[in-house]
Enzyme design. Structure first.
Site, PDB file in Angstrom:
ATOM      1  N   ARG A   1      58.954  40.603  54.403  1.00  0.00           N
ATOM      2  CA  ARG A   1      59.390  39.278  53.969  1.00  0.00           C
ATOM      3  C   ARG A   1      58.638  38.177  54.700  1.00  0.00           C
ATOM      4  O   ARG A   1      58.394  37.105  54.156  1.00  0.00           O
ATOM      5  CB  ARG A   1      60.906  39.127  54.164  1.00  0.00           C
ATOM      6  CG  ARG A   1      61.428  37.727  53.874  1.00  0.00           C
ATOM      7  CD  ARG A   1      62.947  37.677  53.744  1.00  0.00           C
ATOM      8  NE  ARG A   1      63.628  38.457  54.751  1.00  0.00           N
ATOM      9  CZ  ARG A   1      63.848  38.051  56.011  1.00  0.00           C
ATOM     10  NH1 ARG A   1      63.407  36.867  56.424  1.00  0.00           N
ATOM     11  NH2 ARG A   1      64.499  38.829  56.860  1.00  0.00           N
TER      12      ARG A   1
ATOM     13  N   TYR B   1      58.774  19.245  33.531  1.00  0.00           N
ATOM     14  CA  TYR B   1      59.093  20.578  33.009  1.00  0.00           C
ATOM     15  C   TYR B   1      60.600  20.832  33.045  1.00  0.00           C
ATOM     16  O   TYR B   1      61.286  20.485  34.016  1.00  0.00           O
ATOM     17  CB  TYR B   1      58.345  21.618  33.842  1.00  0.00           C
ATOM     18  CG  TYR B   1      58.805  23.042  33.661  1.00  0.00           C
ATOM     19  CD1 TYR B   1      58.752  23.674  32.420  1.00  0.00           C
ATOM     20  CD2 TYR B   1      59.299  23.768  34.743  1.00  0.00           C
ATOM     21  CE1 TYR B   1      59.172  24.976  32.258  1.00  0.00           C
ATOM     22  CE2 TYR B   1      59.720  25.077  34.596  1.00  0.00           C
ATOM     23  CZ  TYR B   1      59.661  25.676  33.344  1.00  0.00           C
ATOM     24  OH  TYR B   1      60.089  26.960  33.191  1.00  0.00           O
TER      25      TYR B   1
ATOM     26  N   ASP C   1      52.263  18.953  40.196  1.00  0.00           N
ATOM     27  CA  ASP C   1      52.291  20.268  39.557  1.00  0.00           C
ATOM     28  C   ASP C   1      51.003  20.388  38.744  1.00  0.00           C
ATOM     29  O   ASP C   1      50.847  19.730  37.708  1.00  0.00           O
ATOM     30  CB  ASP C   1      53.528  20.393  38.663  1.00  0.00           C
ATOM     31  CG  ASP C   1      53.671  21.774  38.045  1.00  0.00           C
ATOM     32  OD1 ASP C   1      52.643  22.478  37.900  1.00  0.00           O
ATOM     33  OD2 ASP C   1      54.796  22.148  37.669  1.00  0.00           O
TER      34      ASP C   1
ATOM     35  N   LYS D   1      50.816  31.248  34.812  1.00  0.00           N
ATOM     36  CA  LYS D   1      50.036  30.713  33.703  1.00  0.00           C
ATOM     37  C   LYS D   1      48.546  30.987  33.916  1.00  0.00           C
ATOM     38  O   LYS D   1      48.127  32.134  33.967  1.00  0.00           O
ATOM     39  CB  LYS D   1      50.324  29.219  33.540  1.00  0.00           C
ATOM     40  CG  LYS D   1      51.802  28.825  33.571  1.00  0.00           C
ATOM     41  CD  LYS D   1      52.679  29.588  32.613  1.00  0.00           C
ATOM     42  CE  LYS D   1      54.083  28.992  32.496  1.00  0.00           C
ATOM     43  NZ  LYS D   1      54.904  29.057  33.729  1.00  0.00           N
TER      44      LYS D   1
END
Length: 293
Positions: free
Chosen positions: A57, A110, A187, A212
């Protein structure tokens, strides 16, 4: 990473960096493609003495390799933090602002970001968000939206899905000269580091949904935040929160995203050429309402 190292690194071309940064041959076998390190636990030679990894982690070789690559591709970037999703990056960034903070956001942000701001952070940390048409707002209108507790201005350019274009430099200049001095986040998912470099235009944080274009193969859910050298304080805070929350990507997903990024320039250049061809054809036909013969 020092500004001098950032400058020397960026002397290499974009595609060269995409192929080579973070992809050093494996030390054990000289394999040119890195192995996938699935181990969650790493042997320590003594208490606190290890080779840079102690628990999955907190750090993983594949994640480190991907982060080096992302910091290299985003011009002006010094440190990248890979997250389990773009939404996880969003949540961690907003949580880092602290309670009762205020955000100025582009009005058609978004939907997942809007949901987190309005339905999660508003309820759980007293966050308030003012949505502004940053494409058309005057300087006075932007300044009027900034409060004493404004910690962040959230930009998408182009916006998702209406494709509004925001002048990042203009908004960054307004933010950085304001008494509240909010951070500016962009973004950059829709343009990718190939077409846009928000950090060079004054942004303090760039984030991506790696799902994406950067991964580009529809087989990874992942996000990232990239920070410039002068905002190491922001990087430290985000990395601490990421570890505490556990919003980390899997080693295999990191390996896949790094593989996908190797062809980012080829894919984005072709996207741009195709988009230009469509635009030119549309203009010649008087609009898309007419069909080509």
């Amino acid at each position: 990473m020092s500004p001098a190292l950032v400058a020397r690194r960026e002397e290499k071309g974009f595609s060269t960096r995409a192929v080579h940064v973070g992809s050093d041959p494996d030390g054990a076998t000289n394999a040119v493609i890195q192995p996938i390190s699935l181990s969650t636990t790493f042997k320590q030679d003594a208490v606190g003495v290890h080779k840079g990894y102690e628990y999955g982690r907190s750090g993983n070789p594949n994640r480190d390799s991907l982060e080096r690559l992302l910091a290299s591709l985003e011009a002006g970037g010094a440190e990248a933090i890979a997250f389990s999703s773009g939404s996880a990056a969003t949540a961690t960034i907003i949580q880092s602002l602290g309670p009762n903070s205020h955000i100025v956001s582009v009005s058609d942000v978004y939907g997942g970001t809007f949901r987190y701001m309005n339905r999660v952070a508003a309820a759980n940390q007293g966050l308030e968000t003012t949505f502004v048409d940053l494409e058309n707002a005057s300087e006075d209108e932007v300044v009027a939206a900034i409060r004493e507790n404004t910690k962040l201005i959230w930009i998408e350019s182009p916006t998702n899905p209406t494709l509004k274009l925001i002048d990042i430099r203009r908004i960054a200049d307004i933010a950085h000269t304001h008494a509240s001095a909010p951070l500016v986040l962009v973004d950059n998912t829709f343009l990718s580091p190939y077409w846009s470099s928000p950090l060079l235009n004054g942004a303090d944080i760039v984030m991506h949904s790696l799902t994406k274009y950067i991964n580009g193969h529809s087989d990874v859910i992942m996000g990232a935040a990239i920070i410039p050298p002068h905002r190491s304080d922001v990087a430290d805070k985000l990395r601490f929160l990421q570890n505490a929350i556990g919003a980390v990507p899997s080693p295999y997903d990191c390996w896949l995203a790094q593989r996908g990024a190797k062809t980012l320039q080829l894919r984005m250049k072709t996207h741009g050429q195709n988009a230009l061809a469509v635009a030119n054809a549309s203009q010649g036909l008087g609009g898309l309402s007419k069909s080509p013969k």
